[in-house]
Write an enzyme that holds these catalytic residues in place. Sequence first.
Site, short mmCIF file in Angstrom:
data_model
loop_
_atom_site.label_atom_id
_atom_site.label_comp_id
_atom_site.label_asym_id
_atom_site.label_seq_id
_atom_site.Cartn_x
_atom_site.Cartn_y
_atom_site.Cartn_z
CG ASP A 23 -1.70 -1.16 1.52
OD1 ASP A 23 -2.10 -1.78 0.53
OD2 ASP A 23 -1.94 -1.49 2.70
CG ASP A 56 -0.28 5.50 6.50
OD1 ASP A 56 -1.19 5.34 7.32
OD2 ASP A 56 -0.45 5.45 5.26
CD GLU A 97 -1.28 -1.89 7.88
OE1 GLU A 97 -2.49 -1.75 7.95
OE2 GLU A 97 -0.57 -1.19 7.14
CD GLU A 98 1.79 1.96 7.64
OE1 GLU A 98 2.43 2.01 6.58
OE2 GLU A 98 0.54 1.91 7.67
CG ASP A 117 -3.01 -0.46 11.04
OD1 ASP A 117 -2.31 0.52 10.76
OD2 ASP A 117 -3.93 -0.87 10.30
CG LEU A 125 -3.31 6.93 10.62
CD1 LEU A 125 -3.93 7.36 11.94
CD2 LEU A 125 -2.49 8.07 10.05
CG ASP A 126 -7.29 0.13 10.10
OD1 ASP A 126 -6.65 -0.73 9.50
OD2 ASP A 126 -8.52 0.28 9.99
CD GLU A 147 -5.91 -4.29 9.42
OE1 GLU A 147 -5.82 -5.30 8.70
OE2 GLU A 147 -6.11 -3.16 8.97
O1 F6P Z 1 -6.93 -1.94 6.69
C1 F6P Z 1 -7.63 -1.89 5.59
C2 F6P Z 1 -8.98 -1.17 5.57
O2 F6P Z 1 -8.85 0.18 5.28
C3 F6P Z 1 -9.88 -1.34 6.82
O3 F6P Z 1 -9.76 -0.30 7.73
C4 F6P Z 1 -11.27 -1.40 6.19
O4 F6P Z 1 -12.20 -2.10 6.98
C5 F6P Z 1 -11.01 -2.09 4.89
O5 F6P Z 1 -9.68 -1.81 4.52
C6 F6P Z 1 -11.95 -1.62 3.80
O6 F6P Z 1 -11.77 -2.38 2.67
P1 F6P Z 1 -12.80 -2.37 1.42
O7 F6P Z 1 -12.76 -0.99 0.87
O8 F6P Z 1 -12.26 -3.40 0.49
O9 F6P Z 1 -14.17 -2.72 1.95
#
Ligand code: F6P
Length: 278
Positions: A35, A41, A64-65, A83, A85-86, A226
């Site tokens: 990503d 982040d 995660e980073e 993580d 900054l999710d 997560e």
């Molecule tokens: O960590 C990835 C993330 O951004 C989560 O926070 C979120 O639930 C998910 O992806 C959303 O993914 P999608 O857009 O595929 O539903």
Amino acid sequence: MNEIFEAIKRAAIEINEAIMYDDTGYSEEHNATGDAQLKLDIKSDIFVENEFKKVTSIKEIVSEEKEHKTSVHAEGKYLVGYDPLDGSSLLDVDQSVGSIFGIYENDYSGKNLLASAYVVYGPRLELVIATDKVRMYRLNRKNEFYFYKDIKLNQKGKLNAPGSTQMCWPAHHKKMIDDIFKDGYRLRYSGGMVLDLHHILLKGGGLFSYPSTSDLPKGKLRLIFEVLPYAFIFEKAGGQAIDGKKRLLDIEPSHAHDTSPCFFGSNDEIKRVLKTYA
Ligand code: F6P
């Protein structure tokens, strides 16, 4: 373990300030999963790492980073997966984002997860810590977190948060989601896991799903940072967390960035998932 929670509180305040005032643009870097990383982040990861380095009971961290685990104190006892900054891609549209932490001992498996925490950077700064039960805190004007309430799920909820895109869902999953909506559930999906799960936890229940899809057969969400931390929180709040068939906390990740399909919810909704995926 209290010193770890105190470090999380300090990092949360620093991250919150950076979210409020710093550049929300992309850096030139990518994380271990490929990503593109925002400048925030990277900054948030540094804030957390610097705070954790001050805690002598932490032996190792994995973010995660970053691709690899980082040793912190050889004599430490705890391993922390986080993580920083999710949901950070939601920052440019001013949506709530979060940080997630899992505190492990010996290895990063569900059975060795001792506690979890998450922070919501929303209109308010909120912190949820799960140990024996799930406690929620809010930040006051003096920049201190105060206890707000315990979080407990009802047997059944009213919200449905279905992840990924419908065209990639398996047919049985689509039917289950359609049936849930037919039963009157409301759609609540922001695209940020922390906010969506916080919503379900605070409104007493519902279902968050991120299934195995045609584009991501092993799901999208990462176990150590997560999925397992939230599985712990949902179980301690009286709900359940499964991969479709089995309990998520029984999974032993073999790599730091392993993912898994996941379903978090109150008991009635998880019963429905088990029936669908049987
Ligand atoms: O960590 C990835 C993330 O951004 C989560 O926070 C979120 O639930 C998910 O992806 C959303 O993914 P999608 O857009 O595929 O539903």
